[in-house]
Scaffold this motif. Structure first.
Motif, mmCIF file in Angstrom:
data_model
loop_
_atom_site.group_PDB
_atom_site.id
_atom_site.type_symbol
_atom_site.label_atom_id
_atom_site.label_comp_id
_atom_site.label_asym_id
_atom_site.label_seq_id
_atom_site.Cartn_x
_atom_site.Cartn_y
_atom_site.Cartn_z
ATOM 1 N N ARG A 29 -2.718 -5.393 -9.756
ATOM 2 C CA ARG A 29 -3.453 -5.227 -11.013
ATOM 3 C C ARG A 29 -3.545 -3.747 -11.390
ATOM 4 N N GLU A 30 -3.883 -2.892 -10.422
ATOM 5 C CA GLU A 30 -4.027 -1.466 -10.698
ATOM 6 C C GLU A 30 -2.712 -0.836 -11.133
ATOM 7 N N TRP A 62 -3.556 -8.174 -4.385
ATOM 8 C CA TRP A 62 -3.737 -8.464 -5.804
ATOM 9 C C TRP A 62 -4.353 -7.273 -6.532
ATOM 10 N N GLU A 63 -5.278 -6.584 -5.878
ATOM 11 C CA GLU A 63 -5.890 -5.418 -6.495
ATOM 12 C C GLU A 63 -4.855 -4.324 -6.750
ATOM 13 N N ILE A 64 -3.912 -4.172 -5.813
ATOM 14 C CA ILE A 64 -2.853 -3.182 -5.994
ATOM 15 C C ILE A 64 -1.970 -3.557 -7.177
ATOM 16 N N HIS A 93 2.552 1.711 -3.333
ATOM 17 C CA HIS A 93 1.588 2.093 -4.355
ATOM 18 C C HIS A 93 1.193 3.565 -4.208
ATOM 19 N N ARG A 120 -8.106 -14.679 -10.915
ATOM 20 C CA ARG A 120 -9.328 -14.138 -10.314
ATOM 21 C C ARG A 120 -9.311 -12.609 -10.275
ATOM 22 N N HIS A 121 -8.095 -12.033 -10.254
ATOM 23 C CA HIS A 121 -7.967 -10.582 -10.192
ATOM 24 C C HIS A 121 -7.540 -9.974 -11.533
ATOM 25 N N GLY A 122 -7.730 -10.735 -12.602
ATOM 26 C CA GLY A 122 -7.484 -10.196 -13.929
ATOM 27 C C GLY A 122 -6.032 -10.125 -14.342
ATOM 28 N N ASP A 126 -6.402 -10.521 -1.145
ATOM 29 C CA ASP A 126 -7.096 -9.905 -2.274
ATOM 30 C C ASP A 126 -6.717 -8.441 -2.449
ATOM 31 N N ALA A 127 -6.572 -7.705 -1.346
ATOM 32 C CA ALA A 127 -6.232 -6.283 -1.449
ATOM 33 C C ALA A 127 -4.886 -6.091 -2.129
ATOM 34 N N GLU A 179 0.825 -1.204 0.000
ATOM 35 C CA GLU A 179 0.000 0.000 0.000
ATOM 36 C C GLU A 179 0.863 1.259 0.000
#
Length: 465
Positions: free
Chosen positions: A265-266, A261-263, A239, A295-297, A258-259, A236
């Protein structure tokens, strides 16, 4: 040719102006070209210029590929190539510490530049033999500038497409004065030359913003051994500061929430997963992260990681990934109830991970990874007439579930044939074995290791304590 080569490698084969691969079953991994039961592939220089059911040319070198499967060369997205001569020294390792005992904490400290050359050359030739035409070389034993030079020269001599990620050693004495200034020196010495079109440079670094800044100043990708359960808390902050970018390549990514993985991906971070090494060394939860990434693209590449415990080939990596993913899905469905429906990976998904997605992880998706017009001719031919493959009821199934290194008849990198008739070209096997034996003798003697080819466990050396 490097002076370390000692006539081991003699790249005397000239590249044909035109090559025509005739009558192959084509797995192009390209959505527009698709798959063709029988087709010809025309290569002009280093580039694929045509794929069609029949191509007529009068001035091309013809390769009869009837009964063979033509597909893109595979991409190993993460390999510690310098460890090549330590193959299967530690087959029953159970932890990351076991791995380190047999590498960083012991033999690595005694590597000479010549040992770096031998390790990288052996790994690169082993990759070519197994149909891996591109490798990301994670070289975390760059003790001096000469060590780095030797590692790079081995990749160039082998003729493999590669990214050399120079990295600092984990243990032992090393020339700290050359780091990270060595990166710019390497860039000037090897990577601004017009005749070096296969090997490029990166940096291997952990979550080190100052080193990342130097890499970015030089325009180099940044490769990190990323263990998600242990390191996720730092994402975090990185990022928010804009330090995670598309030039980051993360290996492993085990146990990442999951959080996290979202970072990734973004931020566009590139990812590769390690089906065998994560399980073999019990890294965090021991499960490779492909399902979570998808799952997170994120479509991750596959990587072998090292050869100190198991084989070098991507065929086994794909198979282990296939079965681990099936078992993981069934386990989660059983635990989570009928509402959980994991996406089952098919054979073609694993081949995509070993080709297209690996190329994207390496940042080379515009050059390699599929048989596409205008891309580089990194092509392998698998002999589906071999007794273990014939008859080939399904081309994807044949490659992913049944093919072996011995079934690879031909390997082409940038239009140049480097393996033909099942044999690597231009390598003096006797001299290669002699160089490996000499390196073994030096490393074992320096570390005080008494080899035992029947040992159930690798005993930590006194120097590793």
């Amino acid at each position: 040719m490097s002076h370390y080569a000692r006539n081991i490698v003699q790249n005397t084969e000239s590249q044909a102006t035109r090559t025509l691969i005739r009558g192959a079953t084509v797995l192009s991994m390209d959505g527009d070209i698709g798959n063709v039961v029988s087709a010809d592939i025309l290569i002009e220089g280093s580039t694929i210029t045509a794929i069609d059911e029949h191509i007529e040319v009068s001035d091309a070198v013809i390769i009869d590929a009837s009964g063979m499967i033509a597909m893109p060369g595979m991409v190993d997205s993460h390999r510690h190539s310098w460890e090549g001569q330590l193959r299967r020294l530690n087959p029953n390792a159970e932890t990351l510490e076991d791995y380190c005992n047999a590498t960083h904490f012991s033999f690595a400290k005694y590597y000479r530049p010549a040992d770096m050359y031998v390790g990288n050359l052996l790994t690169a030739l082993g990759c070519i033999d197994a149909g891996i035409t591109t490798v990301i070389d994670n070289s975390h034993n760059s003790r001096t500038g000469a060590h780095s030079d030797a590692a790079v020269e081995a990749l160039i001599d082998a003729g493999i497409r590669s990214i050399h990620a120079s990295g600092a050693p984990v243990r032992g004495e090393w020339d700290k004065a050359h780091w990270p200034g060595n990166l710019e020196r390497l860039q000037e010495k090897y990577f601004k030359k017009a005749d070096n079109n296969l090997v490029s440079l990166a940096v291997m670094a952990q979550l080190e913003p100052e080193l990342w800044a130097e890499a970015r100043r030089l325009g180099l990708p940044i490769i990190t051994e990323f263990f998600g359960g242990e390191m996720a808390a730092e994402l975090e902050g990185l990022h928010q500061k804009g330090l995670l970018r598309s030039d980051n390549i993360f290996n492993h990514c085990t146990s990442l929430p999951d959080a996290g993985w979202e970072i990734l991906r973004e931020a566009g971070v590139r990812v590769n997963v390690c089906p065998r090494s994560d399980a073999h060394y019990g890294i965090e939860d021991g499960m490779f992260a492909m399902q979570a990434a998808l799952r997170h693209g994120i479509s991750p590449g596959l990587s072998v990681d090292n050869e100190t415990s198991y084989s070098s080939d991507m065929f086994m990596e794909m198979r282990v990934a296939f079965y681990l993913q099936r078992v993981m899905g069934m386990h989660q469905q059983h635990c989570c109830g009928s509402e959980y429906h994991p996406k089952t990976l098919q054979a073609h998904n694993l081949l995509k991970a070993a080709t297209v997605d690996g190329a994207a992880c390496a940042g080379l998706q515009d050059k390699i990874g599929s048989l596409t017009l205008g891309k580089q001719a990194d092509i392998i031919l698998i002999n589906a007439k071999d007794i273990n493959l014939y008859p080939s009821g399904n081309a994807f199934g044949t490659v992913v579930h049944a093919a072996e290194r011995s079934n690879i008849d031909t390997v082409m990198i940038g239009g140049r044939i480097v393996k033909q008739g099942g044999k690597i070209l231009g390598v003096d096997s006797e001299r290669l074995r002699a160089a490996i034996d000499e390196s073994h003798e030096h490393l074992f003697a320096a570390a005080g290791y008494q080899p035992d080819i029947f040992a159930e466990t690798f005993q930590p050396l006194e120097s590793a304590q």
